[in-house]
Design a protein around this motif. Structure first.
Motif, PDB file in Angstrom:
ATOM      1  N   LYS A   9       0.827  -1.201   0.000  1.00 28.45           N
ATOM      2  CA  LYS A   9       0.000   0.000   0.000  1.00 28.45           C
ATOM      3  C   LYS A   9       0.869   1.262   0.000  1.00 28.45           C
ATOM      4  O   LYS A   9       0.560   2.246  -0.697  1.00 28.45           O
ATOM      5  CB  LYS A   9      -0.920  -0.003   1.221  1.00 28.45           C
ATOM      6  CG  LYS A   9      -1.967   1.110   1.196  1.00 28.45           C
ATOM      7  CD  LYS A   9      -2.987   0.931   2.314  1.00 28.45           C
ATOM      8  CE  LYS A   9      -4.056   2.025   2.247  1.00 28.45           C
ATOM      9  NZ  LYS A   9      -5.089   1.852   3.301  1.00 28.45           N
ATOM     10  N   ALA A  10       1.970   1.230   0.767  1.00 30.73           N
ATOM     11  CA  ALA A  10       2.883   2.373   0.796  1.00 30.73           C
ATOM     12  C   ALA A  10       3.504   2.607  -0.580  1.00 30.73           C
ATOM     13  O   ALA A  10       3.593   3.751  -1.051  1.00 30.73           O
ATOM     14  CB  ALA A  10       3.974   2.147   1.835  1.00 30.73           C
ATOM     15  N   ALA A  12       2.264   1.803  -3.433  1.00 34.06           N
ATOM     16  CA  ALA A  12       1.220   2.329  -4.322  1.00 34.06           C
ATOM     17  C   ALA A  12       1.018   3.838  -4.099  1.00 34.06           C
ATOM     18  O   ALA A  12       0.776   4.584  -5.060  1.00 34.06           O
ATOM     19  CB  ALA A  12      -0.090   1.587  -4.073  1.00 34.06           C
ATOM     20  N   LYS A  13       1.141   4.306  -2.848  1.00 36.83           N
ATOM     21  CA  LYS A  13       0.969   5.732  -2.573  1.00 36.83           C
ATOM     22  C   LYS A  13       2.209   6.546  -2.967  1.00 36.83           C
ATOM     23  O   LYS A  13       2.099   7.735  -3.313  1.00 36.83           O
ATOM     24  CB  LYS A  13       0.673   5.937  -1.087  1.00 36.83           C
ATOM     25  CG  LYS A  13      -0.721   5.475  -0.675  1.00 36.83           C
ATOM     26  CD  LYS A  13      -1.048   5.927   0.746  1.00 36.83           C
ATOM     27  CE  LYS A  13      -2.508   5.640   1.079  1.00 36.83           C
ATOM     28  NZ  LYS A  13      -2.912   6.229   2.380  1.00 36.83           N
ATOM     29  N   LEU A  14       3.377   5.930  -2.897  1.00 31.77           N
ATOM     30  CA  LEU A  14       4.619   6.627  -3.230  1.00 31.77           C
ATOM     31  C   LEU A  14       4.833   6.742  -4.739  1.00 31.77           C
ATOM     32  O   LEU A  14       5.462   7.693  -5.213  1.00 31.77           O
ATOM     33  CB  LEU A  14       5.818   5.898  -2.607  1.00 31.77           C
ATOM     34  CG  LEU A  14       5.932   5.938  -1.085  1.00 31.77           C
ATOM     35  CD1 LEU A  14       6.996   4.962  -0.608  1.00 31.77           C
ATOM     36  CD2 LEU A  14       6.266   7.349  -0.600  1.00 31.77           C
ATOM     37  N   THR A  15       4.317   5.778  -5.485  1.00 28.43           N
ATOM     38  CA  THR A  15       4.601   5.709  -6.921  1.00 28.43           C
ATOM     39  C   THR A  15       4.175   6.961  -7.694  1.00 28.43           C
ATOM     40  O   THR A  15       4.980   7.484  -8.491  1.00 28.43           O
ATOM     41  CB  THR A  15       3.962   4.452  -7.528  1.00 28.43           C
ATOM     42  OG1 THR A  15       4.549   3.297  -6.898  1.00 28.43           O
ATOM     43  CG2 THR A  15       4.215   4.380  -9.025  1.00 28.43           C
ATOM     44  N   TYR A  17       3.989  10.028  -6.785  1.00 27.07           N
ATOM     45  CA  TYR A  17       4.832  11.158  -6.400  1.00 27.07           C
ATOM     46  C   TYR A  17       6.236  11.010  -6.976  1.00 27.07           C
ATOM     47  O   TYR A  17       6.790  11.940  -7.576  1.00 27.07           O
ATOM     48  CB  TYR A  17       4.892  11.265  -4.880  1.00 27.07           C
ATOM     49  CG  TYR A  17       5.744  12.397  -4.353  1.00 27.07           C
ATOM     50  CD1 TYR A  17       5.168  13.623  -4.022  1.00 27.07           C
ATOM     51  CD2 TYR A  17       7.119  12.254  -4.176  1.00 27.07           C
ATOM     52  CE1 TYR A  17       5.941  14.669  -3.534  1.00 27.07           C
ATOM     53  CE2 TYR A  17       7.899  13.288  -3.693  1.00 27.07           C
ATOM     54  CZ  TYR A  17       7.320  14.500  -3.373  1.00 27.07           C
ATOM     55  OH  TYR A  17       8.100  15.526  -2.890  1.00 27.07           O
ATOM     56  N   ILE A  62       4.004   8.826   4.732  1.00 31.04           N
ATOM     57  CA  ILE A  62       3.244   7.666   4.260  1.00 31.04           C
ATOM     58  C   ILE A  62       3.681   6.403   4.979  1.00 31.04           C
ATOM     59  O   ILE A  62       2.851   5.614   5.467  1.00 31.04           O
ATOM     60  CB  ILE A  62       3.404   7.514   2.736  1.00 31.04           C
ATOM     61  CG1 ILE A  62       2.614   8.626   2.027  1.00 31.04           C
ATOM     62  CG2 ILE A  62       2.951   6.140   2.263  1.00 31.04           C
ATOM     63  CD1 ILE A  62       2.806   8.679   0.543  1.00 31.04           C
ATOM     64  N   CYS A  63       4.993   6.194   5.080  1.00 28.68           N
ATOM     65  CA  CYS A  63       5.491   4.961   5.704  1.00 28.68           C
ATOM     66  C   CYS A  63       5.161   4.927   7.188  1.00 28.68           C
ATOM     67  O   CYS A  63       4.840   3.861   7.733  1.00 28.68           O
ATOM     68  CB  CYS A  63       6.996   4.842   5.473  1.00 28.68           C
ATOM     69  SG  CYS A  63       7.427   4.502   3.746  1.00 28.68           S
ATOM     70  N   ASP A  65       2.539   6.319   8.677  1.00 26.77           N
ATOM     71  CA  ASP A  65       1.100   6.056   8.821  1.00 26.77           C
ATOM     72  C   ASP A  65       0.787   4.568   8.674  1.00 26.77           C
ATOM     73  O   ASP A  65      -0.136   4.044   9.307  1.00 26.77           O
ATOM     74  CB  ASP A  65       0.310   6.846   7.777  1.00 26.77           C
ATOM     75  CG  ASP A  65       0.247   8.329   8.103  1.00 26.77           C
ATOM     76  OD1 ASP A  65       0.569   8.702   9.248  1.00 26.77           O
ATOM     77  OD2 ASP A  65      -0.099   9.120   7.202  1.00 26.77           O
ATOM     78  N   LEU A  66       1.574   3.883   7.836  1.00 29.26           N
ATOM     79  CA  LEU A  66       1.317   2.468   7.555  1.00 29.26           C
ATOM     80  C   LEU A  66       2.239   1.524   8.329  1.00 29.26           C
ATOM     81  O   LEU A  66       2.117   0.297   8.213  1.00 29.26           O
ATOM     82  CB  LEU A  66       1.460   2.213   6.057  1.00 29.26           C
ATOM     83  CG  LEU A  66       0.405   2.901   5.179  1.00 29.26           C
ATOM     84  CD1 LEU A  66       0.811   2.856   3.706  1.00 29.26           C
ATOM     85  CD2 LEU A  66      -0.956   2.242   5.372  1.00 29.26           C
TER      86      LEU A  66
END
Length: 463
Positions: A9-10, A12-15, A17, A62-63, A65-66
């Motif tokens: 999930k991390a 996927a959120k970083l990609t 950006y 992001i990291c 939070d997860l």
């Protein structure tokens, strides 16, 4: 959510950006799986290439939070497993953060991004008459040098990285950006957060910018080599030079085995494979003359040979290049072997007992392990050369623990500059009392409550 799902999930959120600055390529991940020291490879799940402090902040938010592990990566030169992704996660590569942001020549300081190497900075400064003196060897980044509290050949005169940093920009685990320290040479305001971060090995925050002290290029520099028949006489020379407070620029010891390896690898013609001292004298002409006369008298009292001089810049560079290449010289000395490098440090007065005891331990172990050291500050290294099969690696680690125990018994420390990482965590409980370790864990818990920053390093688990 399990860790594997959280990491996906991390990513996927970083990609979106980072786009093409995020890689899951197997080769790229394997390149970020280890440093230069011998240890098992632990690759991250992905690598992101940061270019700004804001990049690092975004990734950490992001990291955190997860609950995804994050490992800072500079040049990959660490020796104790500091950058291995033991729990997987995201490696943040800072090597593209390689800008010199400002130079204040009149105040002899400058600000750099964490990915600038010492060599790059000194090339940038060459027309200013200034230089950055911390020289651990290799292409280490200045951010990485701060994280591991690096030292090196110049520490005897200029101090370690700790003494040459004025301020830091650090991204905390939750993505907040902390700027600590000022450009002044001293301050009496608040907790010393600059030096809390130095040596924290990426476990408390990720260093993205560094304000460093600079020094004037010495008017005169001269290098000399002196050889001894006895290791004891060689070490005692170094001890007496320090006890006489000679402001020597650099002073390095190589035992007979290390000198033999360097002669063969670096083509040091004219030298013998015996205990050897490399000296560098720096300052004005009269100051250098006085230093040389004092050291020559000490050498003569300890039955050392006459100095072999190198005064030309190219000759001095070749000599120190040979010193910095000792690790590669060791590997070439025993082809097919692996090199397990370690270090320890003791008070100057205990140095002779420590080095001679270490030599006895090495001979008793049956392992070929050359000794080399920044002998002026009591720090020395061994590169244990062992075959890759059988129980040799375990025997090498046992020898390492024996050397560390000897250093601690003499009032020393388990590491003078390599740091702890994974490889030396067992030593922490021997060197630090339970209360000290509790305080360290409390600091870690406060700054990184989700334990995402370089987990599995530096601090041993509670027994």
């Amino acid at each position: 959510m399990n860790r594997s799902d959280a990491i996906e999930k991390a990513i996927a959120k970083l990609t979106p950006y980072f786009a093409d600055r995020l890689s899951r390529n197997r080769t790229v991940c394997e390149l970020h799986a280890h440093g230069e020291g011998f240890s098992e490879q632990h690759p991250p799940h992905a690598v992101v290439f940061a270019e700004t402090t804001q990049d690092v902040s975004f990734a950490l938010k992001i990291c955190n939070d997860l609950g995804v592990p994050v490992i800072a990566f500079g040049a990959g030169t660490s020796l104790e497993g500091q950058i291995n992704a033991v729990s997987g996660g995201i490696s943040i590569d800072l090597s593209r953060m390689n800008k010199v942001l400002e130079v204040n020549a009149g105040d002899m300081d400058c600000r750099v991004q964490a990915g600038v190497t010492r060599q790059e900075l000194n090339v940038y400064l060459r027309d200013e008459g200034l230089f950055f003196p911390v020289d651990p060897g290799g292409e280490a980044t200045i951010g990485g040098m701060c994280a591991t509290r690096a030292s090196g050949t110049g520490a005897v005169r200029y101090g370690t990285i700790r003494e040459n940093v004025l301020g830091l920009t650090v991204v905390l685990a939750d993505g907040r950006i902390m700027r600590t320290g000022r450009r002044v040479r001293k301050s009496a305001t608040g907790y010393d957060l600059v030096h809390l971060m130095i040596g924290s090995e990426g476990t408390l925050g990720i260093i993205t910018e560094v304000q460093v002290r600079l020094h004037g290029v010495p008017e005169t520099m001269a290098a000399a080599v002196c050889q001894f028949e006895s290791l004891a006489d060689c070490v005692q020379t170094a001890v007496q030079v320090m006890q006489m407070s000679v402001p020597i620029g650099r002073m390095e010891l190589l035992d007979d085995v290390q000198m033999d390896a360097c002669i063969q690898y670096s083509k040091l013609d004219g030298y013998r494979p015996v205990p050897t001292m490399f000296f560098e004298f720096q300052g004005g002409p009269e100051a250098v003359k006085e230093q040389v006369e004092t050291v020559e008298a000490i050498v003569a009292d300890n039955k050392g040979s006459a100095f072999q001089w190198s005064t030309r810049a190219d000759e001095r560079s070749a000599l120190w290049k040979a010193r910095h290449a000792v690790y590669w010289a060791c590997l070439a000395y025993r082809p097919g072997h692996i090199g397990i490098s370690t270090d320890a440090i003791v008070p100057i007065s205990a140095l002779t007992e420590m080095i001679l005891g270490a030599k006895e331990d090495i001979l008793a172990s049956g392992i070929v392990a050359p000794i080399v050291g920044h002998i002026g500050d009591g720090n020395f290294h061994t590169v244990m050369l062992v075959p890759s099969g059988g129980d040799w690696a375990e025997r090498a680690h046992a020898l390492d623990q024996k050397l560390v125990a000897r250093a601690l018994a003499l009032g020393g420390s388990a590491s003078g500059e390599h740091g702890i990482g994974m490889a030396k965590m067992k030593c922490m409980s021997s060197e630090h009392d339970a209360v000290s370790l509790d305080v360290m864990r409390a600091i870690k818990k406060t700054l990184d409550p989700n334990n995402i920053l370089n987990p599995g390093k530096l601090l041993p688990a509670v027994a």
